[in-house]
Write a protein that holds these residues in place. Sequence first.
Motif, PDB file in Angstrom:
ATOM      1  N   ILE A 174       0.819  -1.209   0.000  1.00 30.81           N
ATOM      2  CA  ILE A 174       0.000   0.000   0.000  1.00 30.81           C
ATOM      3  C   ILE A 174       0.857   1.264   0.000  1.00 30.81           C
ATOM      4  N   MET A 175       2.121   1.121   0.385  1.00 27.31           N
ATOM      5  CA  MET A 175       3.018   2.277   0.385  1.00 27.31           C
ATOM      6  C   MET A 175       3.339   2.764  -1.019  1.00 27.31           C
ATOM      7  N   ALA A 176       3.013   1.970  -2.025  1.00 28.92           N
ATOM      8  CA  ALA A 176       3.226   2.424  -3.407  1.00 28.92           C
ATOM      9  C   ALA A 176       2.399   3.670  -3.706  1.00 28.92           C
ATOM     10  N   ILE A 177       1.266   3.826  -3.028  1.00 27.12           N
ATOM     11  CA  ILE A 177       0.381   4.962  -3.319  1.00 27.12           C
ATOM     12  C   ILE A 177       1.058   6.296  -3.016  1.00 27.12           C
ATOM     13  N   PRO A 178       1.553   6.530  -1.794  1.00 22.86           N
ATOM     14  CA  PRO A 178       2.217   7.824  -1.569  1.00 22.86           C
ATOM     15  C   PRO A 178       3.472   8.010  -2.409  1.00 22.86           C
ATOM     16  N   PHE A 179       4.165   6.918  -2.711  1.00 27.73           N
ATOM     17  CA  PHE A 179       5.378   7.049  -3.515  1.00 27.73           C
ATOM     18  C   PHE A 179       5.052   7.477  -4.948  1.00 27.73           C
ATOM     19  N   PHE A 180       4.053   6.849  -5.560  1.00 30.31           N
ATOM     20  CA  PHE A 180       3.684   7.240  -6.922  1.00 30.31           C
ATOM     21  C   PHE A 180       3.137   8.668  -6.953  1.00 30.31           C
ATOM     22  N   ILE A 181       2.356   9.017  -5.937  1.00 34.76           N
ATOM     23  CA  ILE A 181       1.838  10.384  -5.879  1.00 34.76           C
ATOM     24  C   ILE A 181       2.985  11.376  -5.724  1.00 34.76           C
ATOM     25  N   ALA A 182       3.925  11.060  -4.853  1.00 37.00           N
ATOM     26  CA  ALA A 182       5.080  11.944  -4.658  1.00 37.00           C
ATOM     27  C   ALA A 182       5.892  12.066  -5.940  1.00 37.00           C
TER      28      ALA A 182
END
Length: 632
Positions: free
Chosen positions: A264-272
């Motif tokens: 689920i940490m992929a979400i903030p990373f892709f957004i960033a």
Amino acid sequence: MDQEITCGAMPITQINAPDTQSKCWAWIDENFEKIFLVSGLLLIILFITFQTTYRYLITHFSDTAGAAVWSEELSRYIFIWITYLALSVAIKKRSSIRIDIIFDKLPLRWQNASWVMVDTFFLILTLTICWTGWSQIERLLEFPQHTTALGIPYIIPYMVLPVGFGLMSLRLLQGLGRQVRICGLKDTLFALACVALVVSPVFVAEYIEPLPALFGYFVVLCLLGVPIAISLGLSTLATVICADTLPIQYLAQTAFTSIDSFPIMAIPFFIAAGVFMGAGGLSQRLLSLADEMLGGLYGGMALVTVATCMFFGAISGSGPATVAAIGALTVPAMVERGYDKYFAGALVAAAGAIGVMIPPSNPFVVYGISAQVSIGDLFLGGIVPGVLTGLVLMGYAYFFSKARNWHGEVRERSVKTLGKAFWNAKWALMVPVIVLGGIYGGLMTPTEAAAVAAFYGLIVGVFVYREIGFKKLFNCCVEATETSATIIVLMAMATLFGNIMTIEDVPGTIARAILSVTESKLVILLLINVLLLIVGIFMEALAAIVILTPILLPVVTGVGVSPLHFGIIMVVNLAIGFITPPVGVNLFVASGISKAKLSELSKSVIPMILLMIVVLLIITYIPEVPLFFISK
């Protein structure tokens, strides 16, 4: 001898001191959470990038092989902390995913009163989780436990429950105080009476059946404008209280465990990554490349808009972000060159929807986690639908422009100028290579690829293009964490909601009911597509995915549709919702950029919606099309 300068009977130092103190408190009030968000996001990006580098580079040149397991564990807990701290920032800005179709129709007076209701409902949930979260802390004090890799006492990560939700409660109380002053006593009391009326069945009735309580409260709260995530949490809380399905402590426990997940940490990373690259000037260079390739044709700038949205979609993974980044550059240019502003706004809104199809894509990440499907395969499955949608929109733009004699820009274009444009855009074009190459080359997981992409975007923006200074970096980090927090908390609350549905066998009951009527794959897929198109009109795509996936997945798998294929259908379908009035978020962004009325923009986008539905039907009934790269 120095003398103290006075103003009347009071020293100037005494006059200035309170003013300085108030400014200091105001700064702390504004930036307290943001300091932790910025440092936390940068740390987890660095930790996961280090983890990936350590595994494949450092160990290659040393005798010790393995992975830096501590980095993943520490990053997960920092991620949980910044998620719930970011939500308090979102509360201050009133940034949330909600259904506001009724709210928008209300007069200003009742909109203000509505905010009192919304904040009060929100406060009920945050105080409940804060209280039950403290019970988790008491349990850990009595029975201490430690994490596997670092041996950190579990009480430290779990403290986010009372601290994070306590801070949210404080921000909500601050907002309520301001809103009460705006509304006045009479309207405030009316709003609180409405809250009491909605809540009263939970305490008055001895017992309410779980499903009426769950879905009844969810629908009512959504219609009242309560954020969807909070509506999910509150409806679960109401069901727990009045139907006694689970202990109330379950809410706090699940609020933590549901997001204690590396994927689920992929979400903030892709957004960033998307935020860093948008702020770092990559969108302008992609636009120049697309202009060099297509700008000389009929409707050249329109074609450039679609192509650039496709390029940028492979960076940001977000529809609205794509519209904002590309539309701000292309819409004014199109209007300046004689294009109709309604066509220009509608086109960039439609092309922006491609951003959630072409990998990386946040909706694919959310679906992959919800349905337990390979995120990498979903990314591959989104390539053909995204490209096909782009080509269809480009074809429409070309013939529409040719009919109106909208010529492309006449200037010299050559292999040399094209090569120069490619060279200038090389750093932006490397992002899909890093993400997809890393995933499918077996070098990185999707989460690691997202972190590396964010790190790459940061380095390019700060050191290569030098367009991101400290202040912009600070704001980018806050924006990324705030945006991702609204998505992740939605998923956490949907987990609560979904577990009640599982206990009551809602997905199985619906699947059996539909399959008892018809077992035709063609009919069922058609009905589901119609349902999703309707849902997409009123509900944000990510919310629809987390709510409907557990309900619809048993239905489609029952007629032989793979979860992978259905995920692609679902995301492409809900992408159309980004441009369907009245709540298509891409339309709102495009309307602001083009200074065009939303009603006129909605008319101009209708042909594009119809063309996108044709693409949807193709990928629905010819699975070989979206699964082309996967089958290879």
